[in-house]
Design a protein around this motif. Structure first.
Motif, short mmCIF file in Angstrom:
data_model
loop_
_atom_site.label_atom_id
_atom_site.label_comp_id
_atom_site.label_asym_id
_atom_site.label_seq_id
_atom_site.Cartn_x
_atom_site.Cartn_y
_atom_site.Cartn_z
N ASN A 134 0.61 -1.10 -0.05
CA ASN A 134 -0.04 0.16 0.08
C ASN A 134 1.04 1.25 0.03
OD1 ASN A 134 0.81 0.13 2.73
ND2 ASN A 134 -0.87 -0.54 3.52
N VAL A 135 0.09 2.32 0.32
CA VAL A 135 1.04 3.58 0.33
C VAL A 135 2.03 3.69 1.23
CG1 VAL A 135 -0.47 4.89 1.72
CG2 VAL A 135 0.88 6.15 -0.08
N PHE A 136 2.08 3.04 2.39
CA PHE A 136 3.07 2.98 3.37
C PHE A 136 4.16 2.21 2.92
CE2 PHE A 136 -0.96 3.65 6.01
CZ PHE A 136 -0.79 4.81 6.13
N THR A 137 3.92 0.73 2.50
CA THR A 137 5.07 0.13 2.12
C THR A 137 5.62 0.67 0.70
OG1 THR A 137 3.24 -1.23 1.14
CG2 THR A 137 4.01 -1.92 3.01
N PHE A 138 5.00 1.24 -0.10
CA PHE A 138 5.79 1.74 -1.18
C PHE A 138 6.85 2.80 -0.80
CE2 PHE A 138 6.28 5.11 -4.56
CZ PHE A 138 6.65 4.28 -5.42
N LEU A 139 6.53 3.85 -0.14
CA LEU A 139 7.38 4.71 0.40
C LEU A 139 8.57 4.25 1.23
CD1 LEU A 139 5.00 8.05 1.24
CD2 LEU A 139 6.78 7.61 -0.46
N ALA A 140 8.12 3.16 2.16
CA ALA A 140 8.96 2.66 3.02
C ALA A 140 10.21 1.96 2.37
CB ALA A 140 8.36 1.60 3.90
N LYS A 141 9.98 1.47 1.15
CA LYS A 141 10.77 0.72 0.22
C LYS A 141 11.59 1.85 -0.57
CE LYS A 141 9.98 -3.11 -1.70
NZ LYS A 141 10.70 -4.09 -1.23
N MET A 142 10.97 2.76 -1.11
CA MET A 142 11.56 3.91 -1.86
C MET A 142 12.53 4.55 -1.15
SD MET A 142 10.86 3.35 -5.24
CE MET A 142 11.58 4.79 -5.53
N GLU A 143 12.25 5.07 0.23
CA GLU A 143 12.85 5.52 0.86
C GLU A 143 13.83 5.11 1.99
OE1 GLU A 143 13.03 9.12 0.43
OE2 GLU A 143 11.56 9.28 -0.76
N GLY A 144 13.48 3.77 2.21
CA GLY A 144 14.53 3.12 3.26
C GLY A 144 14.15 3.59 4.55
N LYS A 145 12.97 3.86 4.74
CA LYS A 145 12.52 4.44 6.10
C LYS A 145 11.35 3.31 6.70
CE LYS A 145 12.66 9.16 4.76
NZ LYS A 145 11.95 10.53 4.57
N SER A 146 11.28 3.67 7.96
CA SER A 146 10.59 2.69 8.92
C SER A 146 8.99 2.97 8.60
CB SER A 146 10.54 2.54 10.46
OG SER A 146 10.57 4.21 10.91
N PHE A 147 8.15 2.16 9.02
CA PHE A 147 6.75 2.56 8.83
C PHE A 147 6.30 3.72 9.51
CE2 PHE A 147 2.60 2.25 10.61
CZ PHE A 147 1.67 2.06 9.02
N PRO A 148 6.43 3.74 10.91
CA PRO A 148 6.25 5.00 11.81
C PRO A 148 6.83 6.23 10.94
CG PRO A 148 6.84 3.36 13.07
CD PRO A 148 7.37 3.11 11.68
N GLU A 149 7.87 6.14 10.40
CA GLU A 149 8.72 7.44 9.79
C GLU A 149 7.58 7.97 8.87
OE1 GLU A 149 13.32 7.46 10.49
OE2 GLU A 149 12.57 5.91 9.29
N VAL A 150 7.46 6.89 7.78
CA VAL A 150 6.48 7.09 6.66
C VAL A 150 5.16 7.44 6.92
CG1 VAL A 150 5.21 5.93 4.62
CG2 VAL A 150 7.84 5.50 5.07
N ALA A 151 4.61 7.04 8.02
CA ALA A 151 2.99 7.39 8.37
C ALA A 151 2.99 8.99 9.11
CB ALA A 151 2.64 6.50 9.48
N ARG A 152 4.23 9.33 9.69
CA ARG A 152 4.30 10.40 10.28
C ARG A 152 4.46 11.64 9.24
NH1 ARG A 152 3.74 11.66 15.30
NH2 ARG A 152 3.92 9.71 16.59
#
Length: 605
Positions: free
Chosen positions: A69-87
């Motif tokens: 979903n939108v969270f996992t896409f950004l997490a993979k693209m940016e190399g960030k954790s789920f909480p970081e992406v969600a915030r």
């Protein structure tokens, strides 16, 4: 460590974020049917196999299998954790989250912006309260109360929708502001306007006030109706950090549950149209905000329903608004209809004259949008010559191509062919050629009979139906079908769907991914959901029954073999108690098979 983010906040972020917009910042996407495709950013490929579904809020690559979903896409693209992406997404959408410790990425500028948004929400709340008191409990509001009474709206409706009155002076609201900072906020919100000679005056003076809310029910803007003829009849707040008129729909915060339950939304133009319908008992209604229906609004509606009925005024402006709305609804994948009114009528006047029961019957019989377009073009055609009819058909073709469901498109073409007196196949042939032609889409047909459906395919199809159609989710729960699943991952997905359902939460591929923290499971969910689209045009009930029977038959066959093996061992060892117990289990299995056959006969009957 970032603090815990509550589930309701995660769902709010997911609902507000467009996965299409997020992915488009990284991947060049092109529309393909109701989805978008591009080259996968997670592996090298020359042919696009990366697919994004805005409607479902997910992505899936048919090449490497990655999905999410939108969270996992950004997490993979940016190399960030789920909480970081969600915030980060929450900050972008203006969603308040539990306080986090200030770090180097959380700048003072962002803190200031967050505070301003909160202050803007507060000042809108203050204005809502003041306007409502002026309407309901002041002598100056008598004129507005009388107007509502004349229009057939009662005090309960005014209270429910927090209607208000802007006062009869130039500075009723601005006089309540106690500091320069409050004046600047009110100006940013569009509540007051700076005069040419200095000072401020109220934007919504001497107007009936309609608070405009976001999906959480927070006032983010206002609409105002004038009582005098001089000046614009309706006036809306300007766009602000809280409000973008092309992204919100008036009333959706209150009507979304009714829309989801009915799987249908009635779209009207005006505030009064909506309030009259809602008061009459037709609660699955929303209103546009002084604009033609936008793509963002259409996609927003698709999150809650499949069928959308445009119900606009019978005048020329209403007709044009309906025609503008048809294209965006077709592009969103909605099944769209138009309800026309007798000349001189609008939804408000019509429901007051005819009542909700008659109007509901007419909504059911609303014209499909393509038929409506065809009739409108025939009315304007000067002649019925072959040349003019050919022109009309060519003008309709771009709209036909936007109908996603192949069966629906074929039936629509058949009606047009009959109406225009042309060969149906000729129209179908022209749809597959020329500008805007859609590529052929291979449909994965599910054959009838247990021997024709693989068990793993049957399990996947059942999960897709559980995610996309509530009636099948309930049926799976009632029949206890998950116990027949052999794939443990698929069984886990099914149990999570059941848990969401039993806890009263929305079920969608994107939300399901948020409930299971496993990348491999995410791949399976996105794959199942995307492949399920190829079943469009087939009877969902027949497919479900075939898959159910296949799973049940295979499970019962394996169970019978297992019991027979145990029975042989029990007989050889002379264990009479075990033999009796196993024979009873075999009898129960036989009865269960009979019960399954009976249930299917009842469903078909």
């Amino acid at each position: 460590m970032l603090p815990f983010i509550p589930d309701d906040k995660i769902e709010e972020i997911r609902a507000c974020c467009s996965i299409l917009a997020v992915v488009s910042a990284y991947v060049s996407l092109k529309k393909a049917g109701r989805n978008y495709v591009g080259l996968c950013p997670f592996h090298a490929e020359k042919t696009p196999s990366f697919t994004v579904s805005e409607e479902k809020g997910i992505f899936h690559c048919f090449g490497c299998g990655v999905g999410g979903n939108v969270f996992t896409f950004l997490a993979k693209m940016e190399g960030k954790s789920f909480p970081e992406v969600a915030r980060e997404l929450a900050e972008k959408e203006g969603i308040d989250l539990p306080d986090s410790s200030i770090n180097e990425k959380q700048s003072l500028a962002q803190e200031k912006a967050d505070k301003e948004k909160k202050a803007l929400l507060d000042i809108h709340e203050e204005a809502t309260s003041l306007y409502n008191k002026l309407l309901m409990r002041s002598s100056v509001g008598e004129r507005a109360r009388n107007y509502l009474k004349e229009r057939g709206l009662d005090s309960e409706t005014a209270k429910l929708w927090q209607l208000g009155y802007g006062g009869n002076g130039w500075s009723t609201f601005s006089d309540t502001l106690k500091a320069d900072s409050s004046e600047r906020l009110a100006e940013t919100a569009g509540l007051i306007i700076k005069g040419k000679k200095g000072g401020y005056y109220d934007r919504f003076r001497e107007r009936l006030i309609f608070p405009i809310c976001d999906l959480r029910g927070r006032t983010v803007a206002f609409g105002g109706r004038a009582f005098e003829e001089d000046g614009p009849k309706y006036m809306n707040s300007p766009e602000s950090p809280l409000y973008s008129k092309g992204k919100l729909l008036y009333g959706l915060n209150k009507s979304k549950d009714a829309i989801r339950e009915a799987n249908e939304a009635i779209v009207v133009e005006g505030y009064m149209d909506l309030l009259s319908l809602y008061q009459s008992g037709i609660k699955n209604v929303v209103a546009t905000l002084g604009t033609a229906l936008t793509s963002s609004q259409a996609l927003l509606l698709r999150r809650f329903c499949k069928r959308v009925v445009l119900f606009f005024d019978s005048d020329e402006a209403g007709l044009k608004a309906a025609i503008r709305g048809i294209e965006v609804l077709l592009e969103s994948g909605a099944s769209s209809y138009v309800l026309t009114l007798p000349e001189g009528e609008d939804p408000d006047s019509y429901v007051r004259k005819k009542g909700a029961d008659l109007l509901n019957k007419e909504i059911i019989n609303a014209k499909p949008t393509i038929e409506f377009l065809l009739e409108e073009k025939l009315k304007k055609s000067k002649t019925s010559s072959p040349a003019d009819r050919a022109i009309i058909i060519h003008e309709i073709k771009p709209y036909l191509r936007k109908i996603e469901d192949r069966l629906e498109r074929s039936l629509t073409v058949k009606k047009i062919a009959e109406r225009m007196g042309v060969d149906e196949q000729l129209i179908l042939d022209t749809l597959s050629t020329g500008k805007g032609a859609r590529p052929h889409i291979e449909v994965r047909e599910v054959k009838k009979g247990p021997a024709k459906v693989r068990v793993d395919a049957a399990e996947e199809i059942i999960l897709d139906l559980m995610m996309s159609q509530g009636e099948f989710l309930e049926r799976v729960v009632d029949l206890g079908l998950l116990k027949y699943f052999r794939d443990k991952d698929l069984q886990l997905i099914g149990k999570c769907i059941e848990d969401l359902y039993e806890n009263g939460r929305e079920v969608s591929p994107s939300i399901l991914m948020g409930a299971i923290d496993d990348e491999e499971i995410h791949k399976k969910i996105s794959s199942i959901s995307m492949k399920g689209e190829s079943l469009v045009g087939f009877s969902a009930m027949e497919i479900f029954q075939d898959c159910e029977k296949r799973l049940r038959d295979v499970w019962q066959l394996e169970e019978e073999k297992r019991l027979n093996r145990q029975l042989e061992v029990a007989k050889e060892s002379g264990d009479e108690a075990a033999v009796t117990s196993l024979l009873e289990k075999k009898q129960e299995l036989f009865q269960s098979r009979k019960k399954g056959i009976s249930q299917k006969e009842n469903i078909n009957g």
